[in-house]
Write a protein that holds these residues in place. Sequence first.
Motif, short mmCIF file in Angstrom:
data_model
loop_
_atom_site.label_atom_id
_atom_site.label_comp_id
_atom_site.label_asym_id
_atom_site.label_seq_id
_atom_site.Cartn_x
_atom_site.Cartn_y
_atom_site.Cartn_z
N VAL A 240 -71.85 59.91 28.59
CA VAL A 240 -70.60 60.01 27.84
C VAL A 240 -69.65 61.01 28.51
CG1 VAL A 240 -69.61 60.72 25.62
CG2 VAL A 240 -71.64 59.26 25.68
N SER A 242 -69.53 61.95 31.76
CA SER A 242 -69.11 61.68 33.14
C SER A 242 -67.99 60.65 33.21
CB SER A 242 -70.32 61.22 33.95
OG SER A 242 -71.29 62.24 33.97
N ALA A 243 -66.75 61.15 33.16
CA ALA A 243 -65.59 60.26 33.06
C ALA A 243 -65.14 59.75 34.41
CB ALA A 243 -64.45 61.00 32.36
N ARG A 303 -66.74 69.99 32.85
CA ARG A 303 -66.69 69.65 31.42
C ARG A 303 -67.88 70.16 30.62
NH1 ARG A 303 -63.41 65.03 31.43
NH2 ARG A 303 -63.88 64.62 29.26
N GLU A 375 -68.46 73.01 21.56
CA GLU A 375 -69.32 71.83 21.48
C GLU A 375 -70.69 72.17 22.06
OE1 GLU A 375 -65.75 70.59 23.37
OE2 GLU A 375 -66.40 68.51 23.07
N ASP A 403 -66.25 66.06 18.47
CA ASP A 403 -65.22 65.20 17.93
C ASP A 403 -65.87 63.95 17.30
OD1 ASP A 403 -62.08 64.31 18.53
OD2 ASP A 403 -63.49 62.64 18.62
N VAL A 406 -65.86 60.84 19.46
CA VAL A 406 -66.82 60.93 20.56
C VAL A 406 -68.23 60.64 20.04
CG1 VAL A 406 -67.85 62.50 22.26
CG2 VAL A 406 -65.37 62.52 21.88
N GLN A 409 -68.84 57.04 19.81
CA GLN A 409 -69.16 56.45 21.11
C GLN A 409 -70.61 56.73 21.51
OE1 GLN A 409 -67.23 54.42 22.99
NE2 GLN A 409 -65.73 54.47 21.33
N LYS A 412 -72.70 54.29 19.60
CA LYS A 412 -72.65 52.95 20.21
C LYS A 412 -73.52 52.90 21.46
CE LYS A 412 -69.36 51.70 22.79
NZ LYS A 412 -67.97 51.52 23.22
N LEU B 25 -53.33 61.95 17.96
CA LEU B 25 -54.64 61.31 18.08
C LEU B 25 -54.71 60.05 17.23
CD1 LEU B 25 -57.34 61.85 19.45
CD2 LEU B 25 -58.11 62.97 17.37
N ARG B 29 -55.24 56.24 18.29
CA ARG B 29 -56.35 55.42 17.76
C ARG B 29 -55.84 54.08 17.26
NH1 ARG B 29 -60.07 58.36 13.51
NH2 ARG B 29 -60.93 56.25 13.42
N LEU B 77 -64.42 67.44 25.01
CA LEU B 77 -64.51 65.98 24.94
C LEU B 77 -63.66 65.41 23.81
CD1 LEU B 77 -68.37 65.46 25.32
CD2 LEU B 77 -66.65 65.62 27.13
N ASN B 78 -62.82 64.42 24.14
CA ASN B 78 -62.17 63.63 23.11
C ASN B 78 -62.17 62.17 23.55
OD1 ASN B 78 -59.74 63.01 24.66
ND2 ASN B 78 -59.29 65.20 24.44
N ILE B 79 -61.73 61.31 22.66
CA ILE B 79 -61.86 59.87 22.93
C ILE B 79 -61.11 59.45 24.18
CG2 ILE B 79 -59.90 59.17 21.45
CD1 ILE B 79 -63.31 57.37 21.64
N ASN B 81 -60.81 61.31 27.03
CA ASN B 81 -61.25 61.86 28.32
C ASN B 81 -62.74 61.71 28.58
OD1 ASN B 81 -62.58 63.89 26.94
ND2 ASN B 81 -61.20 65.55 27.52
N ILE B 82 -63.45 61.00 27.69
CA ILE B 82 -64.88 60.73 27.99
C ILE B 82 -64.96 59.53 28.94
CG2 ILE B 82 -65.78 61.69 25.84
CD1 ILE B 82 -66.07 58.75 24.86
N ASN B 83 -66.16 59.20 29.33
CA ASN B 83 -66.40 58.09 30.25
C ASN B 83 -65.74 56.80 29.72
OD1 ASN B 83 -67.43 56.04 31.82
ND2 ASN B 83 -69.53 56.83 31.82
N PRO B 84 -64.70 56.32 30.39
CA PRO B 84 -63.99 55.14 29.88
C PRO B 84 -64.88 53.90 29.85
CG PRO B 84 -63.27 55.67 32.12
CD PRO B 84 -64.16 56.80 31.68
N VAL B 86 -68.10 53.78 29.04
CA VAL B 86 -68.87 53.81 27.79
C VAL B 86 -67.98 53.27 26.67
CG1 VAL B 86 -69.90 55.34 26.06
CG2 VAL B 86 -70.44 55.65 28.48
N LYS B 87 -66.72 53.70 26.67
CA LYS B 87 -65.78 53.26 25.64
C LYS B 87 -65.60 51.75 25.65
CE LYS B 87 -61.67 55.25 25.60
NZ LYS B 87 -60.72 56.27 26.12
N GLU B 88 -65.54 51.18 26.86
CA GLU B 88 -65.29 49.74 26.98
C GLU B 88 -66.45 48.89 26.48
OE1 GLU B 88 -64.38 49.38 31.13
OE2 GLU B 88 -62.52 50.51 30.78
N ALA B 89 -67.65 49.45 26.48
CA ALA B 89 -68.83 48.66 26.10
C ALA B 89 -68.73 48.22 24.64
CB ALA B 89 -70.09 49.47 26.32
#
Lengths: 563, 563
Positions: A240, A242-243, A303, A375, A403, A406, A409, A412, B25, B29, B77-79, B81-84, B86-89
């Motif tokens: 999570v 490693s962006a 981070r 965090e 957050d 986060v 995510q 998920k 934010l 969202r 960490l926020n929605i 700037n985390i690993n994009p 992971v977000k896409e999954a």
Amino acid sequence: MTAMTAMTTTPLASSLLLRAQRFSLELSRACQAIAIVRQQSTQHNTASQPSAACSHSSPSKLSQKRNMSSSPRLRSLNIDNINPHVKEAKYAVRGELAIKSEEYRAQLKKAASQDPPTPPDSPLPFDKVISANIGNPQQLGQKPITFFRQVLSLLEYPPLLDNEEALRTSFGYKQDVIDRAKWLLEEVNSVGAYSQSQGVPTIRQSVAHYIERRDGYASDPAHIYLSAGASSGVNTLLNVISASPKTGVLVPIPQYPLYTATLAVLNARVVPYYLDESRGWTTDLGTIKEAYQKAKAEGIDVRAIVVINPGNPTGASLSADDVASVIKFAAEEKLVIMADEVYQTNIFLGTFTSFKKGLRDLQNSDSTGKYDNVELASLNSISKGMVGECGHRGGYFELVGFDAEVQAQIYKFISIMLCPPVVGQCLVEMMVNPPKEGDPSYELYNKEYNGIKEGLRERAYALYEAFKKMEGVELGEPQGSMYLFPTIHLPTKAIEAAEKADRKPDEFYCLRLLDRTGVCLVPGTGFGQKPGTLHFRTTFLAPGTEWVGRIVDFHREFMAEYA
Amino acid sequence: MTAMTAMTTTPLASSLLLRAQRFSLELSRACQAIAIVRQQSTQHNTASQPSAACSHSSPSKLSQKRNMSSSPRLRSLNIDNINPHVKEAKYAVRGELAIKSEEYRAQLKKAASQDPPTPPDSPLPFDKVISANIGNPQQLGQKPITFFRQVLSLLEYPPLLDNEEALRTSFGYKQDVIDRAKWLLEEVNSVGAYSQSQGVPTIRQSVAHYIERRDGYASDPAHIYLSAGASSGVNTLLNVISASPKTGVLVPIPQYPLYTATLAVLNARVVPYYLDESRGWTTDLGTIKEAYQKAKAEGIDVRAIVVINPGNPTGASLSADDVASVIKFAAEEKLVIMADEVYQTNIFLGTFTSFKKGLRDLQNSDSTGKYDNVELASLNSISKGMVGECGHRGGYFELVGFDAEVQAQIYKFISIMLCPPVVGQCLVEMMVNPPKEGDPSYELYNKEYNGIKEGLRERAYALYEAFKKMEGVELGEPQGSMYLFPTIHLPTKAIEAAEKADRKPDEFYCLRLLDRTGVCLVPGTGFGQKPGTLHFRTTFLAPGTEWVGRIVDFHREFMAEYA
């Protein structure tokens, strides 16, 4: 169609083509091996420097050539076209030495199973392999805790509960064993059913209660995530975080290589900070800040900071002050703290201060709110402590200050792998909620727990005393975890012999030790160490002291051989 | 120091800052949610198209602004700037519907535990939640197989073996249970110890024997990798294959979303190929070739093809001819075949043809050697079949034709996570090596196994018959796996109502069904479906037929409401 046509060339042409490809592959491998060995001397995830001998035909150039050639690829996957980040990952704990030790073990077992036992083809100079390389207590004879395993037997075969009388009279099951099993069965339904991805709610509740008792501060089960050992939790968090390839994570050196390996796979940057060997391997804030500033200057988006307390491989146990200074630094720089606290009950010297307690203490003492959004992810495991249930793959992490989006995510992400092993979850429950004074199983539990703890302490000191007397070996008093990580000073001739054998000196030393004595250690190279220093890591789990004598004798002979 | 200064601004300024950040934010969202909903209509991993309403302030622009602003970040960490990746999954099987159903279940449980039971604050129109969304047999009352669990109870608490007489007389343990447990204990030492990362050698040997009996072809335990369920095997393989953002993997649509989710996390490309619903959801070579050529034309480096047989969510069982044509295509194009064969024993119609057998048959019938280097990874699991031990997380994959260096990388990758759960490994052993005719436990094993199989078949056909009669519902005869995946035709008014609620129509339908009846299904959207078609997936694991009646009644009312 192109591939089909190419496949139907004459057999001779095909055979020549195949040979040419094989030769090219072997050349590529040799150059790569040299590059890797040279690269290892820098210890970090930097780009590989091909050796001078290979510079005109470096692996990457070769692979480009191959890909550009008109010859058909034999397969979809080869060493040059798979995920390069998987290739870059290094994980020595289960690497060459561990594999070799398993081969020796199999060889000895095979010879012993002959009737009458026959000596193996090339007889080994030892009759037993000692795996002091992995913190794997039950492989080395540590008995599981009776209460835990009695409960698990009932969870696995609930019809046993239909005859409680026989359980009591024939097998000595106490009432609290039966009650705990019934309660857990109610909560999980069946250990063969998937649980919620985050873990069984009431087990998370038990974890929260444990944390509250440990720290004196509230804990929320909604922020606790059960996992398949701590490793899987670390994997989740680093995925999570490693962006991008510019994302950096501060990692102590020496470290348990899970961190560098996972960051390599994720194509993120390890920002190494050295631990202070001169002060019992504690964290040094000056060093951390320096590493952070240097990384920032290089454009790395740092981070998070990893702290392993008690330390692996170092065995260091951090003071409350050291914990507080890391938190203050993380608050200033807005870094996630990843506190790997899997050895939290393996403490010989002083007491354990959790990062959660450290953080809440700071928050309480401060009115400006500057610690309010720190965090923290704190990890724990059933594999360590006095539990030692590695094979059951259980653990958890608690998130503080994360957050909410986060966390969604993270949920998920873990749900893709469905759920952690349910038996492992039940062991987490029993680890954090063992029999209490007055419970029928308490006396035995307490005796077993303290017996394991005392055994670990005794062996740690026995090893410490033996190592102290060895020529060229330096180490501090045992503090915690399951490891000693002495410095070794090797003679110049040994270092030259290592170079000749294309090995790092500590790797050369450990390989020799394994070949001669059957004792398997991990060289310091596997964890990272300051350039010019050499170490090895040993667990103090193996019973008895005979194997310590084997190390002492080997060391004497090795030092004499290369004097 | 900058952060420290910023943190000491006045409380009012801080509070205003915080509110501004929260508003930003929330806007971000909302825009993102719209973008995701619109994006879902394309079903593949394409770049998200922000909606027109948000185009001047799309999430990425917002996040850029925020990162560039002089205001301090609250957290690391926020929605945004985390690993994009992971977000896409997307992973709908355990998504919103599943979470909501768990909340309903907890609500019902809470109400029932009051004494006297009190109605909940907002009484639900049902008294039981039916989880037909997940293939989780034991959660739905499927009894574990006695032999398996008796052995596991002994592995968990070996001192039970000290009183074999009591085991026999008080609990009915047969001699083969005791013998198997003793043998497994010898092999694993303790189920609480880490095993080799690839899995216990003799268990891999048992798997190889099973594959040999199943296919009539040799299998090598050195190429078998035990895993924590099949999911973890898929994760390993896709990690190794995904070399760059241009790496593509052919994935059937509809599919079990593990594949698209994992490829999204790995930033690799899903190359979707549609299954042929008109021919019982079988693979269609023309469609596969077209998808492959299109991807190649787009510059995608397609490296593997996934086949799920029997199908999830479709339930389709492939013919030997279909299996052979996929292999021929993979051989031509040098693609790794990932054969997800976790439902290999869940077959109602015809017989199961493994890809391993298909490949060896082709190799035997061909003298040109064009199939010699086909790379096949075949996956199996203890979670499915008649075993249904999901919570124990066990499985394996067999590699055929893989390059040795690539296999070494696979070994290293799995070693980072140490080892699969050892109890799960033991269950793999018993699944592939169950009691044989003449063994003391055989009769009971056979009865239980066939009882489960027959129950699945009966419920599959009961559901099939009920669905056939429903207005606007189409489906083929059950073939295999644990699922039915009917097409639903919804009235225009229902589709409009869904749009108004910002939902996909099938998602809207399934949410309504859950709210009204407590039955939880997964909408077709979660697996992918041809644009313009709608489906849902249901397991046929839940006992009884009362819940089927609930679906039928709901459907009638829903169709009437939106007629």
